[in-house]
Design an enzyme around this catalytic site. Structure first.
Site, PDB file in Angstrom:
ATOM      1  N   TYR A   1      25.492 -17.489  21.577  1.00 24.45           N
ATOM      2  CA  TYR A   1      24.578 -17.027  22.622  1.00 24.45           C
ATOM      3  C   TYR A   1      23.897 -18.243  23.256  1.00 24.45           C
ATOM      4  O   TYR A   1      22.878 -18.743  22.769  1.00 24.45           O
ATOM      5  CB  TYR A   1      23.512 -16.083  22.062  1.00 24.45           C
TER       6      TYR A   1
ATOM      7  N   GLY B   1      20.699   6.714  31.580  1.00 22.02           N
ATOM      8  CA  GLY B   1      20.813   7.762  32.588  1.00 22.02           C
ATOM      9  C   GLY B   1      20.486   7.318  33.998  1.00 22.02           C
ATOM     10  O   GLY B   1      20.734   8.050  34.960  1.00 22.02           O
TER      11      GLY B   1
ATOM     12  N   LEU C   1      23.247   1.270  23.787  1.00 23.34           N
ATOM     13  CA  LEU C   1      23.008   2.029  25.022  1.00 23.34           C
ATOM     14  C   LEU C   1      24.115   1.787  26.045  1.00 23.34           C
ATOM     15  O   LEU C   1      23.962   2.127  27.216  1.00 23.34           O
ATOM     16  CB  LEU C   1      21.644   1.654  25.619  1.00 23.34           C
TER      17      LEU C   1
END
Length: 329
Positions: free
Chosen positions: A69, A224, A217
């Site tokens: 990372y 959403g 997610l």
């Protein structure tokens, strides 16, 4: 106790370490360095400190990072943030990973001091092999990891992206040295449940290995917001906008799940993403934990809100049923 929140902790595998059901993923702390670092917008030092501080205050007691990372920049940024908050972070736990691609197992002991330097001397509580692809065998890698454990360089050892067969092998090699394999970090979410079908989940339960779910997610799909406003996809930074996850066909296929998560979010007075994460950390009891990231303060606040409630068994089962219909086959 870390922070001001009292959150139940779970045992990490068969170790003596106890972790919150959510950790904070810190890939986004890469400062734009390296190929994977450019995936996220660059976060300033103050932003990283705020995210870490909110997470600690909310009861999250561990942070996931990796050598790859940002070529150590995420580790450095995380260490700086933890060091900046003082005593509150004294008991904070760090998980990081050795990058195996184009390397042999001999790189593990040769590079461990680089990891400790990047973490500004903080303890490596969990050290993982990031991928199953290297020039060495699983046995050779676990032999070297066992030496790190014996020498006190790291507290526990895990793997990442290992299938059932390789996970079992890693578990057995470490067991021969007298140590447990405590974790396997895998991709898992309500729309990607492949570990339930390929034996990984069942083997983890059998062996007492904690599964750490990344991308819980689905890069934001399960919030959403992209279903409600697909134009947001065009405004996304990095390459995510081009992933199949955000294609119109995927949005259409997963809409019944989002509709259900939205309904339950209203019922529990929480957010859609909190429902998705809550299912993930409770449906399989203590076996699965998750590492959502956060690029903004409100993301960190949403993460910790997930730890303040538990879905009913009826709702866990309802989400399970709908999820199976829309997840990757």
């Amino acid at each position: 106790m870390i922070g001001s929140a009292t959150i139940p902790l779970r045992r990490l595998g068969k170790s003596d370490i106890h972790i919150s059901a959510l950790g904070l993923g810190t890939w986004q702390f890469s400062k734009g360095n390296g190929m994977v670092g450019r995936y996220w917008p660059v976060l300033e030092k103050q932003e990283i400190q705020e995210i870490v501080n909110i997470s600690l205050d909310g009861g999250i007691n561990w942070f996931d990072t990796a050598e790859v990372y940002g070529k150590g920049k995420s580790e450095e940024g995380l260490a700086d943030a933890l060091n900046s908050v003082g005593e509150k972070a004294d008991d904070a736990l760090i998980a990081t990973k050795w990058w195996p691609v184009m390397r042999t197992a001999k790189s593990i002991p040769k590079t461990i001091d680089e990891r400790l330097d990047a973490l500004k001397g903080r303890t490596i509580d969990l050290y993982m092999v990031h991928q199953p692809y290297s020039f060495s065998s699983v046995r050779a890698e676990m032999d070297e990891m066992a030496r790190l454990l014996k020498d006190g360089k790291v507290r526990t050892v895990g793997v990442s992206n290992f299938n059932e067969e390789k996970m079992r092998e890693a578990h057995q090699v470490l067991a021969n040295h007298g140590y447990p394999l405590v974790s396997n970090q895998v991709k898992y979410s309500l729309v990607d449940r492949r570990i339930e079908k390929d034996g990984t989940l069942d083997a983890a339960k059998e062996l007492g290995i904690t599964l750490i779910a990344y991308s819980p997610l689905e890069q934001g799909l399960l919030t959403g917001k992209f279903h409600k406003n697909p134009d947001l996809i065009k405004k996304m930074s990095g390459p995510r906008k081009h992933f199949s996850t955000f294609k119109p066909a995927t949005l259409e296929r997963t809409k019944p799940l989002i509709d259900l998560l939205d309904r339950l979010a209203d019922e529990y007075n929480v957010t859609t993403s909190q429902i998705a994460l809550n299912w993930l950390i409770h449906f399989h009891e203590d076996t699965v934990v998750a590492i959502p990231g956060a690029t903004k303060k409100h993301h960190a606040e949403e993460n910790i809100g997930t730890l303040t409630f538990k879905l009913s068994q009826e709702h866990l089962d309802e989400i399970d049923m709908v999820s199976r219909d829309v997840s990757i086959k």
